[in-house]
Scaffold this motif. Structure first.
Motif, PDB file in Angstrom:
ATOM      1  N   SER A  37       1.003  -1.392  -0.177  1.00 54.43           N
ATOM      2  CA  SER A  37       0.224  -0.216   0.317  1.00 54.43           C
ATOM      3  C   SER A  37       1.054   1.380  -0.077  1.00 54.43           C
ATOM      4  CB  SER A  37      -1.116  -0.179   1.811  1.00 54.43           C
ATOM      5  OG  SER A  37      -2.138  -0.931   1.110  1.00 54.43           O
ATOM      6  N   VAL A  38       2.020   1.495   1.580  1.00 56.88           N
ATOM      7  CA  VAL A  38       3.009   2.378   0.548  1.00 56.88           C
ATOM      8  C   VAL A  38       3.204   2.603  -0.881  1.00 56.88           C
ATOM      9  CG1 VAL A  38       4.875   3.765   1.790  1.00 56.88           C
ATOM     10  CG2 VAL A  38       3.209   2.130   3.316  1.00 56.88           C
ATOM     11  N   GLN A  39       3.463   1.654  -1.693  1.00 51.38           N
ATOM     12  CA  GLN A  39       4.403   1.462  -2.645  1.00 51.38           C
ATOM     13  C   GLN A  39       3.506   1.498  -3.629  1.00 51.38           C
ATOM     14  OE1 GLN A  39       3.383  -0.397  -5.532  1.00 51.38           O
ATOM     15  NE2 GLN A  39       5.308   0.894  -6.337  1.00 51.38           N
ATOM     16  N   MET A  40       2.136   2.270  -3.888  1.00 49.42           N
ATOM     17  CA  MET A  40       1.230   2.507  -3.859  1.00 49.42           C
ATOM     18  C   MET A  40       0.825   3.883  -4.267  1.00 49.42           C
ATOM     19  SD  MET A  40      -1.575  -0.776  -5.152  1.00 49.42           S
ATOM     20  CE  MET A  40      -2.089  -0.851  -3.756  1.00 49.42           C
ATOM     21  N   GLY A  41       1.383   4.337  -2.895  1.00 50.70           N
ATOM     22  CA  GLY A  41       0.936   5.592  -2.812  1.00 50.70           C
ATOM     23  C   GLY A  41      -0.446   5.763  -2.598  1.00 50.70           C
ATOM     24  N   THR A  42      -1.190   4.579  -1.674  1.00 51.84           N
ATOM     25  CA  THR A  42      -2.803   4.899  -1.315  1.00 51.84           C
ATOM     26  C   THR A  42      -2.268   4.945   0.552  1.00 51.84           C
ATOM     27  OG1 THR A  42      -2.543   2.657  -1.197  1.00 51.84           O
ATOM     28  CG2 THR A  42      -3.706   3.329  -2.557  1.00 51.84           C
ATOM     29  N   ILE A  43      -1.179   4.723   0.933  1.00 48.89           N
ATOM     30  CA  ILE A  43      -1.091   5.326   2.201  1.00 48.89           C
ATOM     31  C   ILE A  43       0.389   5.664   2.573  1.00 48.89           C
ATOM     32  CG2 ILE A  43       0.618   3.582   4.824  1.00 48.89           C
ATOM     33  CD1 ILE A  43      -1.235   1.445   4.397  1.00 48.89           C
ATOM     34  N   ASN A  44      -0.156   7.205   2.651  1.00 54.32           N
ATOM     35  CA  ASN A  44       1.289   7.835   2.950  1.00 54.32           C
ATOM     36  C   ASN A  44       0.794   8.600   4.676  1.00 54.32           C
ATOM     37  OD1 ASN A  44      -1.430   9.856   2.324  1.00 54.32           O
ATOM     38  ND2 ASN A  44      -0.865   9.512   0.716  1.00 54.32           N
ATOM     39  N   ALA A  45       1.511  10.206   4.428  1.00 46.29           N
ATOM     40  CA  ALA A  45       1.470  11.354   5.789  1.00 46.29           C
ATOM     41  C   ALA A  45       0.118  11.959   5.605  1.00 46.29           C
ATOM     42  CB  ALA A  45       2.374  12.324   4.931  1.00 46.29           C
ATOM     43  N   HIS A  46      -0.689  11.733   4.125  1.00 43.12           N
ATOM     44  CA  HIS A  46      -2.196  12.592   4.433  1.00 43.12           C
ATOM     45  C   HIS A  46      -2.832  11.824   4.764  1.00 43.12           C
ATOM     46  CE1 HIS A  46      -0.917  16.678   2.660  1.00 43.12           C
ATOM     47  NE2 HIS A  46      -0.652  15.360   1.912  1.00 43.12           N
ATOM     48  N   SER A  47      -2.830  10.206   4.199  1.00 41.37           N
ATOM     49  CA  SER A  47      -3.628   8.890   5.277  1.00 41.37           C
ATOM     50  C   SER A  47      -4.069   8.815   6.478  1.00 41.37           C
ATOM     51  CB  SER A  47      -3.805   8.331   4.658  1.00 41.37           C
ATOM     52  OG  SER A  47      -2.327   6.911   4.420  1.00 41.37           O
ATOM     53  N   LEU A  48      -2.034   9.035   6.555  1.00 45.75           N
ATOM     54  CA  LEU A  48      -2.425   8.605   8.144  1.00 45.75           C
ATOM     55  C   LEU A  48      -2.807   9.661   8.964  1.00 45.75           C
ATOM     56  CD1 LEU A  48       1.548   6.895   8.200  1.00 45.75           C
ATOM     57  CD2 LEU A  48      -0.376   5.586   8.345  1.00 45.75           C
ATOM     58  N   LEU A  49      -2.558  10.727   8.814  1.00 43.69           N
ATOM     59  CA  LEU A  49      -2.708  11.525   9.583  1.00 43.69           C
ATOM     60  C   LEU A  49      -4.775  11.817  10.085  1.00 43.69           C
ATOM     61  CD1 LEU A  49      -2.642  15.096  11.225  1.00 43.69           C
ATOM     62  CD2 LEU A  49      -2.816  15.576   9.161  1.00 43.69           C
ATOM     63  N   PHE A  50      -5.134  11.515   8.469  1.00 39.07           N
ATOM     64  CA  PHE A  50      -6.581  11.303   8.247  1.00 39.07           C
ATOM     65  C   PHE A  50      -6.775   9.823   9.771  1.00 39.07           C
ATOM     66  CE2 PHE A  50     -10.136   8.599   6.562  1.00 39.07           C
ATOM     67  CZ  PHE A  50     -10.978   9.571   6.634  1.00 39.07           C
ATOM     68  N   ASP A  51      -6.071   8.357   9.471  1.00 40.23           N
ATOM     69  CA  ASP A  51      -6.242   7.776   9.850  1.00 40.23           C
ATOM     70  C   ASP A  51      -6.171   7.881  12.035  1.00 40.23           C
ATOM     71  OD1 ASP A  51      -7.272   5.988   8.240  1.00 40.23           O
ATOM     72  OD2 ASP A  51      -4.906   5.307   7.631  1.00 40.23           O
ATOM     73  N   LEU A  52      -5.212   8.286  12.139  1.00 37.52           N
ATOM     74  CA  LEU A  52      -4.977   9.457  13.689  1.00 37.52           C
ATOM     75  C   LEU A  52      -6.181   9.336  14.210  1.00 37.52           C
ATOM     76  CD1 LEU A  52      -2.655   8.802  15.941  1.00 37.52           C
ATOM     77  CD2 LEU A  52      -1.865  11.905  14.927  1.00 37.52           C
ATOM     78  N   LYS A  53      -6.555  10.528  12.962  1.00 32.32           N
ATOM     79  CA  LYS A  53      -7.928  11.436  13.808  1.00 32.32           C
ATOM     80  C   LYS A  53      -8.733  10.044  13.837  1.00 32.32           C
ATOM     81  CE  LYS A  53      -7.102  15.610  11.022  1.00 32.32           C
ATOM     82  NZ  LYS A  53      -7.229  16.642  10.347  1.00 32.32           N
ATOM     83  N   LEU A  54      -9.206   8.902  13.431  1.00 31.07           N
ATOM     84  CA  LEU A  54     -10.142   8.497  13.080  1.00 31.07           C
ATOM     85  C   LEU A  54      -9.940   6.920  14.495  1.00 31.07           C
ATOM     86  CD1 LEU A  54     -11.490   8.345   9.589  1.00 31.07           C
ATOM     87  CD2 LEU A  54     -12.575  10.049  11.627  1.00 31.07           C
ATOM     88  N   ALA A  55      -9.031   6.810  15.268  1.00 36.54           N
ATOM     89  CA  ALA A  55      -8.525   5.668  15.686  1.00 36.54           C
ATOM     90  C   ALA A  55      -8.384   5.446  16.818  1.00 36.54           C
ATOM     91  CB  ALA A  55      -6.848   5.983  15.630  1.00 36.54           C
ATOM     92  N   PRO A  56      -9.201   6.640  17.584  1.00 39.76           N
ATOM     93  CA  PRO A  56      -9.637   6.242  19.179  1.00 39.76           C
ATOM     94  C   PRO A  56     -10.638   5.879  19.495  1.00 39.76           C
ATOM     95  CG  PRO A  56      -8.790   8.761  18.382  1.00 39.76           C
ATOM     96  CD  PRO A  56      -8.751   8.257  17.436  1.00 39.76           C
ATOM     97  N   LEU A  57     -11.859   6.330  17.617  1.00 42.49           N
ATOM     98  CA  LEU A  57     -13.153   5.733  17.626  1.00 42.49           C
ATOM     99  C   LEU A  57     -13.354   4.624  17.446  1.00 42.49           C
ATOM    100  CD1 LEU A  57     -15.971   7.162  17.593  1.00 42.49           C
ATOM    101  CD2 LEU A  57     -13.747   8.411  16.799  1.00 42.49           C
ATOM    102  N   VAL A  58     -11.920   3.805  16.240  1.00 44.85           N
ATOM    103  CA  VAL A  58     -11.850   2.201  16.824  1.00 44.85           C
ATOM    104  C   VAL A  58     -11.418   1.378  18.034  1.00 44.85           C
ATOM    105  CG1 VAL A  58     -10.427   0.836  15.126  1.00 44.85           C
ATOM    106  CG2 VAL A  58     -10.488   2.619  14.380  1.00 44.85           C
TER     107      VAL A  58
END
Length: 252
Positions: free
Chosen positions: A189-210
């Motif tokens: 996923s990192v190689q394809m660019g689907t996981i990147n700094a922007h997506s990880l910041l997005f996920d960090l905001k959602l992680a507590p809800l998980v």
């Protein structure tokens, strides 16, 4: 990634459901794939969901780590890894987001059908061996679907039903399987660019809800009719899959 207020509310709900799905409400996970793929480009949605799944996997493994049947896991891992590589190669070849939406929509509808099929079968009371051919076919299918759509849950449920895993071993083996396979997918996923700094910041905001979803699921499962809850989630997932096909088909 830029989302409006409504999309953020949906994203927060999806994060909660990701956690919920790992602690008993397995059918809920399918609808999150459809919602994320409708909120953002299909390719980016797979990378956005993956870290959230890993957070939920850590909670599930922590709770059920002692119940895994590793003989089944070792039999499946090589084939699932091969399926992930095939899925990665497929996504590298497909650059049109509409085609990816179409593909994810078809996968979701097939996965919903498989989920319904396993719901109609009672859990076996004793374990029985599965053929190497069956394990290979299920492993490849699970690997491909998890890489392209994060939707391997119904495939693995069918496999675990086929080999007759008892309830706790069923949950524990699945927890370890998805945790290891989801981590295996990260470099691709990192190689394809689907996981990147922007997506990880997005996920960090959602992680507590998980995490909240996972903890809520462990408590809620004692009181809620799980079959009715999952049936509703699967119905919405079916609608979501059909919507993705509708969005992708005219442009294909």
């Amino acid at each position: 990634m830029t989302l409006n207020a409504t999309q953020w509310l949906i994203a927060l709900l999806c994060a909660f459901m990701v956690g919920l799905s790992k602690t008993g409400f397995s059918g809920v996970s399918i609808i999150t794939v459809a919602l994320f793929a409708m909120m953002m480009p299909a390719r980016e949605s797979t990378g956005a969901v993956l870290p959230l799944l890993i957070v939920a996997d850590v909670v599930a493994v922590t709770a059920f780590r002692r119940h895994a049947v590793w003989s089944h896991l070792w039999r499946m891992f090589p084939w699932a890894a091969a399926g992930i590589v095939i899925g990665w190669a497929t996504m590298r070849l497909i650059h049109d987001d509409n085609i990816l939406k179409l593909m994810i929509g078809v996968i979701l509808i097939v996965m919903v059908a498989l989920q319904w099929a396993q719901r109609l079968r009672p859990l076996p009371t004793e374990q029985k061996p599965a053929s190497h051919l069956y394990a290979a076919a299920m492993g490849l299918t699970a690997g491909f679907t998890t890489m392209t759509a994060n939707a391997a849950g119904p495939v693995m449920l069918l496999y675990f039903l086929a080999v007759g895993l008892p309830k706790m071993e069923f949950i524990g083996t699945g927890a370890w399987y998805f945790c290891i396979m989801n981590w295996f997918k990260v470099p691709f996923s990192v190689q394809m660019g689907t996981i990147n700094a922007h997506s990880l910041l997005f996920d960090l905001k959602l992680a507590p809800l998980v995490v909240i979803g996972a903890l809520t699921g462990r408590w809620l499962i004692k009181f809620v009719d799980q079959k009715a809850f999952e049936a509703l989630a699967l119905a919405f997932a079916l609608i979501g899959g059909a919507k993705l096909i509708f969005d992708g088909w005219p442009h294909f």
